[in-house]
Design an enzyme around this catalytic site. Structure first.
Site: not given
Ligand code: CAA
Length: 686
Positions: A125, A63, A105, A102
């Site tokens: 999450e 998400a 999911e 998400g």
């Molecule tokens: N939402 C919004 N922004 C996000 C994001 C997300 N889910 N994931 C990453 N970003 C953004 C980061 O903030 C970063 O932004 P900036 O460049 O402006 O700083 C950019 O994307 C790149 O992210 P990383 O620097 O972390 O890049 P990476 O290549 O090192 O890692 C990744 C990539 C493994 C996807 C890592 O970003 C990550 O772990 N992201 C979060 C994943 C996560 O927690 N997903 C679950 C979300 S909650 C959910 O999905 C709830 C639900 O049930 C619906």
């Protein structure tokens, strides 16, 4: 369709491509066209199968976290997954990069999942203080079983494609052009014909659940949660998936999600997610980086050895320098032993161990550092020693090599001045054990060149560290604030608290351990030596050290550690010593409650953080939070000291600091002007 979602047709197979850089998060501007595309495809009889794929470096990584805490715009992910899941023709998620939260999911809404060999899949999450809110807790157990789902969801750790295949989460793993493979796979499934049961109907695996074993595991996880609500809610949701009908379990998951997403803990953990990424950003970070091919490390003791391992683990060849062959041999033997332990634990293969060990070259000659592009000094914490080493480095290192010191306290400007190239000198303050701990304080000295700084920020990321850039002062950010936290610990003992009572107040707050347990673990002699060097005293800790009680390593410190045990046992002798010292000072012991313990230790911590911000030693309040969570175990559910100050109320903190300042006259309680401003504006902006 839209710039974020496009649909192509390849011989009857529809390919829905999500394109929302950088990580294809499911932002509103993705969800809306995605829903429209799926509804249209559902009703399009000419389409024989559907593939959902992503452009760019990854499948959907979740998400859009920036949308949390705001009113959710429709359609929500749950509704999209419901439409997807009801499509009668085969649907296939083509997963490359990471399918997280998400994203996974969404993939679980498909009949099939195919993955690139390098893909990783998970529901992280819990790390954001929430649980999967798009049906993940209810669908994942239907594929991988309740026990595996519990592990994946509560840990939040993604698994690789092969493991996912073995667990039944993905149906095929491919190398090469994934979309082509996915289209062929989808076509083949369509050819074979259905029925294609959606994941929601596949509850055979659930029937095999051993609920008693599940509950025992969940209870164990709850104990380890240290006050965090999300891991417990995750376990509850997976249990619901086993015990309730699908739709009821889905509704329960939703209710838990709504509660958690609004909680302070989740706000704190989301704050940390962005804070860690923000910390690596600073003006000039995009400067042309210097080339780093080989790293030199001076000192093969605990710190130097750990630093050398951190670089070797990150793929860098390392030259390790010691003062004698004997010390070098000992250092290299310890490194080998550490890798052997990792092999025994199953976290490293024999082959990887051999490769890592092959990265090391030992020497006792400074001239051998000439081909290093970065040299990290991790020698004895003494200015004269450091200056001598940097003088030698100045002569031996190639022009443009970055010269770093791992000092925890010393003035790096002074160290830099002992070379002819202060622009190349900076601090890399690793935390022990350096091959494990994530935090790296990068200390920018007065004359550090921007490209040298940009290079080490980049390097930190490459070796898996969370980097925070800080300025020069005694103890930098972390240890300087630690001193402010610790200053009252002894006073509290003298006034009537016991070490275990203080430590309990800390663990109840969510810390992994309290200050006395931590002192015993780190070694009380370290602080003692440091105090002596600065002409400071701590009557109780000093006396313990004089008695040879250095903590765990001597079996006795503030606590007893019998027969090599790591479990602290309160020691009546220490309590008697405390009472004697108090009597000498004419202090009559009184009852001290947990609130007072927290006020007198953590409010000065926040106060010192405010001073650090005022002085520009840290660029952002959130940088301080990153330091404290990753280096000192500040509870993640409270977001770090500066975020927590907002939760606690800066006005309250200022009020209580004033109260203690009036009573004791101690400087640590004198409110910093920035903290006073924060109390009025609710913002750390100066
Ligand atoms: N939402 C919004 N922004 C996000 C994001 C997300 N889910 N994931 C990453 N970003 C953004 C980061 O903030 C970063 O932004 P900036 O460049 O402006 O700083 C950019 O994307 C790149 O992210 P990383 O620097 O972390 O890049 P990476 O290549 O090192 O890692 C990744 C990539 C493994 C996807 C890592 O970003 C990550 O772990 N992201 C979060 C994943 C996560 O927690 N997903 C679950 C979300 S909650 C959910 O999905 C709830 C639900 O049930 C619906």
């Amino acid at each position: 369709m839209s710039s974020s979602v496009s649909v192509a047709n390849e011989g009857g197979v529809a390919i829905v491509t999500i394109d929302n850089p950088p990580v294809n998060a499911l932002s509103f501007h993705v969800r809306e066209p995605l829903m429209q595309a799926l509804v249209a495809l559902r009703d399009d009889a000419s389409v024989t199968a559907i593939v959902i794929a992503c452009a760019g470096r990854t499948f959907v990584a979740g998400a859009d976290i920036t949308e949390f805490g705001k009113p959710m715009q429709q359609p929500e992910l749950r509704a999209i997954v419901a439409v997807l899941e009801a499509i009668a023709r085969p649907t296939v998620a083509a997963i490359h990069g990471t399918a997280l939260g998400g994203g996974l999911e969404l993939a679980l809404g498909c009949h099939f999942r195919v993955a690139d060999q390098g893909a990783r899949l998970g529901l992280p999450e819990v790390k954001l203080g929430i649980l999967p809110g798009g049906g993940g807790t209810v669908r994942l157990p239907r594929l991988v079983g309740a026990a595996k789902a519990l592990k994946m969801i509560v840990s939040g750790t993604p698994i690789g494609a092969d493991e996912a295949y073995g667990a039944g989460l993905v149906d095929a793993v491919f190398e090469g052009d994934l979309t082509t493979h996915a289209v062929n796979f989808a076509r083949e499934m369509a050819r074979k014909g259905g029925p294609f049961p959606p994941v929601r109907d596949r509850d055979d695996v659930l029937k095999e659940t051993d609920l008693a074993a599940f509950d025992a595991e969940a209870a164990d996880l709850a104990r380890k949660a240290r006050g965090l609500e999300a891991p417990i809610a995750c376990a509850q949701a997976v249990r619901d998936a086993v015990t309730l009908p699908f739709d009821e379990a889905l509704a329960e998951e939703r209710a838990l999600f709504v509660k958690l997403v609004a909680s302070d803990q989740s706000r704190a953990q989301r704050h940390l997610f962005f804070a860690e990424r923000e910390a690596a950003k600073l003006p000039g970070k995009d400067a042309v980086k210097r080339r780093i091919a080989r790293v030199g490390v001076i000192g093969a003791g605990t710190m130097g050895g750990g630093i050398a391992m951190a670089f070797a683990n990150g793929g860098f060849p390392v030259t390790l320098l010691e003062t004698s062959q004997e010390a070098l041999r000992r250092g290299l033997a310890t490194i080998e032993k550490n890798y052997t332990v990792s092999v025994a634990r199953g976290s490293l293969s024999e082959d990887a161990k051999r490769q890592r060990l092959a990265q090391f070259k030992g020497t006792i000659d400074h001239a051998d550092l000439a081909d290093c592009d970065l040299i990290v000094e991790a020698a004895f914490e003494d200015m004269a020693v450091k200056k001598e080493i940097f003088g030698k480095l100045d002569a031996a290192a190639r022009p443009g090599a970055i010269l770093a010191t791992n000092t925890s306290y010393l003035d790096i400007d002074e160290i830099a001045a002992s070379t002819s190239r202060p622009q190349d000198v900076l601090g890399l303050h690793f935390f022990s054990p350096a091959n494990v701990m994530k935090l790296l304080e990068i200390v920018r000295a007065e004359k550090t060149a921007p490209d040298a700084l940009a290079t080490v920020i980049d390097l930190a990321r490459r070796i898996g560290k969370v980097a925070v850039v800080v300025g020069v002062c005694h103890g930098f950010v972390g240890n300087r604030m630690l001193a402010a936290r610790g200053s009252e610990s002894e006073a509290l003992l003298l006034e009537g608290a016991t070490p275990s009572q203080i430590d309990k107040a800390f663990t109840d707050f969510g810390w992994p351990m309290g200050p006395f347990q931590m002192g015993d673990l780190a070694g009380l002699d370290i602080g003692w030596r440091n105090r002596k060097a600065r002409g400071l005293t701590a009557p109780i800790a000093d006396t313990l050290c004089q008695q040879g009680r250095f903590g765990q390593k001597t079996g006795r410190g503030f606590y007893l550690y019998e027969n090599g045990s790591r479990t602290p046992v309160p020691d009546p002798e220490v309590e008697a010593l405390i009472r004697d010292k108090a009597a000498e000072k004419g202090i009559v012991p009184r009852t001290i409650d947990a609130d007072e313990i927290i006020e007198r230790t953590l409010y000065p911590l926040v106060n010192e953080g405010a001073k650090i911000l005022e002085e520009g030693i840290a660029a952002r309040a959130s940088d301080i939070d990153v330091v404290w969570v990753n280096g000192y175990g500040f509870p993640i559910g409270k977001g770090g000291p500066m975020f927590w100050a907002g939760l606690e109320g800066a006005a309250r903190i200022v009020g209580r600091l004033r109260y203690w300042h009036e009573r004791t006259g101690k400087d640590v309680f004198k409110p910093a002007p920035l903290l006073e401003r924060m109390a009025k504006t609710d913002s750390w902006e100066a």
